[in-house]
Design a protein around this motif. Structure first.
Motif, mmCIF file in Angstrom:
data_model
loop_
_atom_site.group_PDB
_atom_site.id
_atom_site.type_symbol
_atom_site.label_atom_id
_atom_site.label_comp_id
_atom_site.label_asym_id
_atom_site.label_seq_id
_atom_site.Cartn_x
_atom_site.Cartn_y
_atom_site.Cartn_z
ATOM 1 N N ARG A 1 6.317 25.898 -16.113
ATOM 2 C CA ARG A 1 5.526 26.762 -16.976
ATOM 3 C C ARG A 1 5.352 28.148 -16.345
ATOM 4 O O ARG A 1 5.426 29.167 -17.021
ATOM 5 N N ALA B 1 5.842 20.291 -14.006
ATOM 6 C CA ALA B 1 5.606 20.945 -15.293
ATOM 7 C C ALA B 1 4.949 22.308 -15.078
ATOM 8 O O ALA B 1 5.287 23.301 -15.715
ATOM 9 N N LEU B 2 4.010 22.334 -14.135
ATOM 10 C CA LEU B 2 3.290 23.565 -13.823
ATOM 11 C C LEU B 2 4.246 24.635 -13.318
ATOM 12 O O LEU B 2 4.207 25.789 -13.762
ATOM 13 N N ALA B 3 5.118 24.230 -12.410
ATOM 14 C CA ALA B 3 6.068 25.187 -11.857
ATOM 15 C C ALA B 3 6.978 25.721 -12.957
ATOM 16 O O ALA B 3 7.224 26.930 -13.053
ATOM 17 N N ARG C 1 2.434 1.852 -3.317
ATOM 18 C CA ARG C 1 1.493 2.354 -4.315
ATOM 19 C C ARG C 1 1.128 3.809 -4.072
ATOM 20 O O ARG C 1 0.980 4.598 -5.001
ATOM 21 N N VAL C 2 0.971 4.195 -2.799
ATOM 22 C CA VAL C 2 0.665 5.606 -2.502
ATOM 23 C C VAL C 2 1.833 6.487 -2.925
ATOM 24 O O VAL C 2 1.645 7.566 -3.491
ATOM 25 N N PHE D 1 0.826 -1.202 0.000
ATOM 26 C CA PHE D 1 0.000 0.000 0.000
ATOM 27 C C PHE D 1 0.863 1.256 0.000
ATOM 28 O O PHE D 1 0.655 2.173 -0.797
ATOM 29 N N GLU D 2 1.890 1.274 0.897
ATOM 30 C CA GLU D 2 2.758 2.447 0.974
ATOM 31 C C GLU D 2 3.443 2.700 -0.368
ATOM 32 O O GLU D 2 3.551 3.832 -0.822
ATOM 33 N N PRO E 1 2.984 16.486 -13.261
ATOM 34 C CA PRO E 1 2.341 17.727 -13.710
ATOM 35 C C PRO E 1 2.659 18.904 -12.815
ATOM 36 O O PRO E 1 2.736 20.043 -13.305
ATOM 37 N N ALA E 2 2.872 18.661 -11.518
ATOM 38 C CA ALA E 2 3.165 19.782 -10.629
ATOM 39 C C ALA E 2 4.487 20.433 -11.011
ATOM 40 O O ALA E 2 4.605 21.657 -11.040
ATOM 41 N N LEU F 1 1.612 12.385 -9.456
ATOM 42 C CA LEU F 1 1.078 13.747 -9.375
ATOM 43 C C LEU F 1 2.193 14.780 -9.423
ATOM 44 O O LEU F 1 1.974 15.921 -9.824
ATOM 45 N N PHE G 1 3.829 5.846 -5.295
ATOM 46 C CA PHE G 1 3.769 5.920 -6.755
ATOM 47 C C PHE G 1 2.760 6.984 -7.203
ATOM 48 O O PHE G 1 3.031 7.769 -8.111
ATOM 49 N N LEU G 2 1.612 7.019 -6.525
ATOM 50 C CA LEU G 2 0.602 8.038 -6.855
ATOM 51 C C LEU G 2 1.176 9.438 -6.671
ATOM 52 O O LEU G 2 0.964 10.342 -7.491
ATOM 53 N N LEU G 3 1.931 9.598 -5.590
ATOM 54 C CA LEU G 3 2.530 10.898 -5.284
ATOM 55 C C LEU G 3 3.492 11.311 -6.401
ATOM 56 O O LEU G 3 3.483 12.456 -6.873
#
Lengths: 423, 684
Positions: free
Chosen positions: B23, B19-21, B5-6, B2-3, B16-17, B13, B8-10
């Motif tokens: 940009r 990339a956003l910075a 996978r979480v 579980f840890e 794009p964060a 995310l 990995f989710l982080l």
């Protein structure tokens, strides 16, 4: 006595960024709606502050109530939200007095001066219901077992899609995938579903409206060189022409892109870029003074106003707040050992993260324009209260850890599973 | 697991964060200057445009047929037109009236006051208002959809005209009477007026509010001063449509700041000169209004008094060397100024007053094609001066009712065949030429394509196409597939008169160069034979136009011409009916359906039998001809005083010799009487 009800370090990690974002939001509302921000208090800012206060109370309520109690009524809540969404759509057949139609969509229930947006409550109810469903199962380890979670997702999606509110609809799928993934669904299965979805993309492309198609193409068209290229090679531009559109109209869309499909993008980017590194200052700058330059500046494009006033510092502060929020949100998921709590934490954090990312990417022009608001910042009571409530839920998960005797959940032993009875 | 996978989710995310910075840094640090300039540009002063006058349409002497006259509109703020709190609130801010003073009673009172002062009913105004609101909502939806967000459009904070075309005294009264209602404005405007009445109604055409389709297809869309705007008008039909680009002007423009004050320098001190509006150019026609009106009255009188069963007629007079239109008549017609009369026209009226017969309606030409085909046959060598075909009244021995002739003409040579309009001669001629050759020659004389005026109303007619002997024979006497418009008929006879084809024009000051005349490949000897036939048709006993083809005051001129009778589908039939009460009557009606629909079910008759009306009521009478000095009638018409070609058609009245010829001579008499005063502006 502990009025805040906060007992965990996680709570501060979640609440501080939220309060920072709300503060920025209030300042921006004051700047946008007051004729003289330093002297006259704008009613919109007061309203937003009132909603923030209600939101804090909702969060406090969520902290006080054990989330397991909510879990027991999760399906009831979910069905109630579904009913209210369906009820709004009833207005299409019979004219209901308390369902206003704005800009062609039915999203609100209006009772007196109070407006409710059921789709905002739906977000929380959905996460609760899905988490409640997934918590003690292992059926989603099979492909067939994925059908039920998808069904739970698609019903509210459909009801919100017909409002129509495409932006909100698109939030549900990432949350579903994140929760299934975290719960331990097989990556292979999820990949199959994503592949199937990708195969359906051409159908999706054919089905959506012309203007929606333009918004997708619009991302690429913000490049001036690309526009010039298409203008010089009309036959290439013709490839993208939706059937049923006249070639002349389609060509005009390209020629007048800046004033039509690209208007919002061009002006939003100008607001952000002209903010520079340090910004124009609170309550000043052309985009603050001239309302007509950027429609929807207090809703979907509120980030552009922040970047305009406070420059790169302000925009990075907003981004950093979300990053902190998400890190702490996921951390809550890892410290609790209750499967229901874990899934709630993953679901809610992902919901907020995806919504914020979609909105920010749209505003800076690296994502399509979808009409998703920025959580905690955009104007709108329902959204603000629901967002605060979900933060309260997260804090509740962090603090109310039931004592579980047994293995940590979602630790699937592939080897043992193969020989487990019932498989 | 579980840890992991979480985490990995982080990480997922974080992509794009980051990339956003990146940009944001790109936008706000590296491109900041560029976006500052762009923002300055958006804040530029706003242009305010003011209208131009549409050009006038005048006759050849400069008399106006259509012009923009100054007028005033009563305009009401958008907030009054829609009953929406948000819009009303915005209006109250703009006009500076507190919201609680804008009561429904006050607004109602202003509607009634406008009605009182202008004589327009409240219901009419509100119907207009609903249309305006629907249009603005559509624009708003469109703009909002395109931009992806709900957008405030300029129309929502403006006033919109609900009554138009007030004159000077009305506008003064309205200004005084409405001064207590700040949401009502009297604004200067203009209105299109038409002179000349029904005589030129079809020709001038009219203007209407631009449609969305026109706005979308606007060729000047890139020029904000020349582009159409939703409140603009544009020409539909007639010369208004023909000269749309010429008649339209360019709006003027000044720059205003956000408070609406005119500014002449921008913030950087650069001058912002005001742009004058450019009025549209005047369009001069080749025809004379006084003559046109006189001829129209004459045509109308002839048709209504002599042939009451006729559904109408048309006449075209051309100047032969230049092919300028002298008169273009279509009876019955409409008066573009008289809106109410136009609305009252019955759509089922068989006289069809909206039809511009002279250029739009197509008829079988009948025998008027014979001179053209004779010239063609002589030029091709199909027939000669001495060719004789024997006419026994019908073409095929033993079939007296097939391929008939108008009489029994014996051995007919070309001139005799024209004079007596012998079908048998032309059956032979047509059959020997064949349909493709006939169609080719017809095209040389202007059939099968528009006559060149550029009027959008024009029809092209039809050329024969079936390659059969029957069609070849029919084509030679102008029946079956062959069809033309009156203006094509006039140009055909003008081509015979001058020996050369030229497109027709109604536009005297057309900036486009006139196309060159095309000399037809027909030898002079052939023309002489054809013209001799045309001369005898009108001027010698036995000619089909001899009896009525006399001019009142010839004055050294002679009329050459050819008659024609075209079979038409009868407009009305006779039905013998028995009514439920037992009576039997004969009733005239367009068809059984319209007949039966005239009666309620309990009184509906049963149709016992039906018959066609008498033959003269199934025939369109044609005459084409031209005037020429008596001593030079065999030569080409290239100059001189009288060089007029005429084509006349009278619907459902009988044979050309009896019907169209008297109308044509009456009109030519009018023209000769007018003489030198044509196009001099003198009033007769």
């Amino acid at each position: 006595m502990n009025i805040t009800g906060i007992r965990s370090r996680h709570a501060w990690g979640l609440l501080v960024p939220v309060l920072v974002l709300s503060g920025i939001s209030l300042l921006t509302m004051q700047a946008l709606f007051s004729p003289s921000p330093r002297h006259v208090l704008a009613s919109a800012a007061v309203k937003q502050a009132a909603f923030a206060a209600i939101g804090l109370m909702a969060a406090r309520f969520m902290i006080a109530v054990s989330y397991h109690r909510l879990g027991r009524v999760a399906f009831l809540l979910f069905v109630a939200c579904l009913a209210s969404l369906a009820f709004i759509q009833l207005d299409k057949a019979v004219n209901l007095p308390f369902v206003p139609v704005r800009n062609g969509s039915r999203r609100w229930i209006e009772i007196g001066s109070i407006q409710l947006q059921p789709s905002e409550l739906m977000k929380i109810a959905y996460v609760l219901a899905l988490a409640w469903y997934l918590r003690y199962r292992r059926s989603y380890r099979t492909l067939v077992g994925l059908i039920a979670p998808f069904a739970i997702t698609l019903v509210p999606m459909m009801l919100i899609l017909v409002q129509p509110d495409l932006g909100t609809v698109l939030l549900f799928l990432p949350v579903l995938f994140a929760m299934l993934f975290a719960a331990g669904a097989k990556v292979k299965h999820l990949m199959i579903v994503i592949l199937l979805g990708l195969c359906a993309m051409p159908v999706f492309w054919m089905k959506i409206k012309d203007y929606q198609r333009l918004r997708l193409v619009g991302m690429a068209l913000q490049n001036q060189q690309l526009r010039t290229y298409f203008a010089e090679h009309p036959d290439k531009w013709e490839w993208f022409r939706p059937p049923g559109t006249r070639p002349k109209d389609w060509h005009n869309e390209l020629r007048r892109w800046e004033t039509r499909a690209g208007y919002q993008l061009v002006h939003g980017k100008a607001a952000i870029g002209s903010g520079g590194a340090t910004g124009m200052g609170w309550g000043t700058g052309p985009f603050i003074e001239h309302e007509f330059l950027l429609p929807e500046r207090e809703n979907d494009f509120v980030f552009a106003m922040i970047a305009h006033q406070w420059g790169l510092l302000g925009s990075l502060l907003v981004l950093a707040s979300y990053v902190v929020l998400v890190i702490f949100g996921y951390d809550v998921a890892t410290v609790t050992r209750d499967p229901f709590g874990r899934l709630i934490a993953v679901g809610i954090t992902t919901m907020i993260a995806v919504q914020a990312l979609t909105n920010l990417c749209m505003t800076v022009g690296i994502g399509p324009i979808t009409g998703v608001t920025l959580p905690f910042v955009s104007k709108g009571g329902s959204s603000l209260v629901a967002s605060f409530a979900s933060i309260g839920l997260l804090v509740s998960v962090a603090q109310n850890r039931p004592n579980i005797i047994g293995n940590a959940p979602f630790r699937f032993d592939e080897e043992a599973e193969r020989y487990a009875p019932g498989n | 697991m579980f840890e992991r996978r979480v985490k990995f989710l982080l990480v997922l995310l974080a992509v794009p964060a980051v990339a956003l910075a990146a940009r944001l840094v790109h936008l706000q640090v590296f491109s900041a200057a560029e976006f500052r300039t762009a923002t300055d540009k958006m804040l530029e002063l706003r242009p305010r445009q003011f209208p131009f006058l549409r050009g006038s349409i005048t006759d050849c002497a400069g008399r106006p047929l259509a012009y923009d006259a100054p007028a005033w509109d009563v305009a009401v703020h958008y907030g009054v037109l829609v009953d929406e709190p948000a819009v009303r609130k915005r209006m109250s801010r703009i006009i500076g009236v507190p919201l609680d003073e804008l009561t429904p009673e006050m607004l109602d009172a202003s509607w009634h006051r406008i009605s009182q002062l202008t004589g327009t009913s409240v219901a009419d105004m509100q119907a207009d208002a609903r249309r305006i609101v629907a249009r603005i909502k559509r624009i708003k939806r469109h703009v909002s959809e395109r931009r992806g967000v709900e957008t405030l459009i300029a129309e929502e904070i403006q006033s919109h005209p609900v009554v138009t075309g007030l004159d000077q005294s009305q506008q003064v009264a309205a200004r005084i009477g409405l001064s207590g209602y700040p949401w009502v404005e009297v604004v200067p405007s203009h209105t299109r007026r038409y002179e000349g009445g029904p005589a030129v109604g079809h020709l001038t055409g009219r203007v209407v509010r631009v449609s969305d389709a026109v706005l979308e297809a606007d060729e000047n869309a890139d020029d904000p001063l020349a582009a159409y705007r939703p409140e603009d008008v544009y020409g539909v039909r007639g010369v208004e449509a023909l000269g749309e680009r010429w008649l339209r002007g360019r709006r003027g423009q000044v720059w205003v700041d956000r408070l609406g004050d005119i500014v002449t320098v921008d913030r950087a001190g650069r001058p912002l000169p005001p742009i004058e509006a450019v009025d549209g150019k005047d369009l001069q026609l080749t025809l004379d209004l006084a003559l046109q009106q006189a001829l129209y009255a004459r045509l109308g009188a002839e048709i209504t008094t002599r042939y009451p069963a006729s559904t109408g007629g048309a006449a075209v007079l051309l100047d032969i060397p230049t092919r300028q239109v002298i008169a273009l008549l279509s009876y019955p017609s409409i008066d573009p100024n008289d809106r109410t009369a136009m609305l009252e026209v019955d759509p089922n009226d068989p006289r069809r007053p909206f039809l511009f017969r002279a250029v739009r309606e197509i008829y079988n030409p009948g025998s008027i094609v014979k001179p053209m085909l004779l010239a063609a046959g002589l030029a091709d060598g199909t027939v000669h001066r001495n060719t004789h075909f024997t006419c026994t009244g019908h073409l095929l021995p033993g079939h007296p009712n097939k391929w008939r002739c108008t009489g029994i003409h014996g051995a007919a040579d070309p001139i005799y065949a024209i004079q007596h309009s012998c079908n048998i001669f032309f059956y032979h001629l047509g059959q020997q030429m064949g349909v493709p050759r006939e169609a080719w020659w017809m095209q040389q004389f202007g059939l099968g394509h528009t006559s060149g005026t550029g009027l959008l109303d024009e029809s092209v007619g039809r050329l024969p196409s079936r390659r059969t002997n029957g069609e070849a024979r029919f084509a030679a006497i102008g029946q079956s597939e062959t069809e033309l418009t009156p203006i094509q008929a006039a140009n055909m006879i003008a081509t015979i008169a001058s020996g050369e084809y030229r497109p027709v024009t109604v536009w005297a000051n057309d900036p486009a160069p006139r196309p060159e005349a095309v000399r037809l490949n027909v030898p002079d000897s052939a023309w002489r034979i054809v013209r001799e036939g045309l001369y005898r048709t009108v001027n010698e006993p036995g000619g089909t136009a001899y009896r009525d083809g006399k001019l009142a005051e010839p004055g050294g001129f002679v009329l050459l011409g050819k008659t024609g009778s075209a079979e038409g589908y009868p407009p009305e039939w006779f039905y013998t009916c028995r009514f439920p009460d037992g009576t039997v009557r004969e009733i005239r009606a367009r068809n059984q359906r319209t007949l039966l629909s005239d009666y309620p079910p309990e009184r509906r008759p049963t149709v016992l039998s039906q018959r066609k009306p008498p033959e003269y009521e199934q025939t369109h009478g044609w005459f084409v001809g031209y005037l020429v000095p008596r001593d030079r009638y065999l030569q080409d018409v290239t100059g001189g005083d009288m060089r007029i070609a005429i084509a006349v058609v009278v619907e459902y009245a009988g044979h050309g010799g009896e019907v169209a010829v008297p109308v044509a001579t009456a009109m030519l008499d009018s023209v000769m009487m007018a003489g030198d005063s044509i196009c001099s502006g003198g009033d007769r």
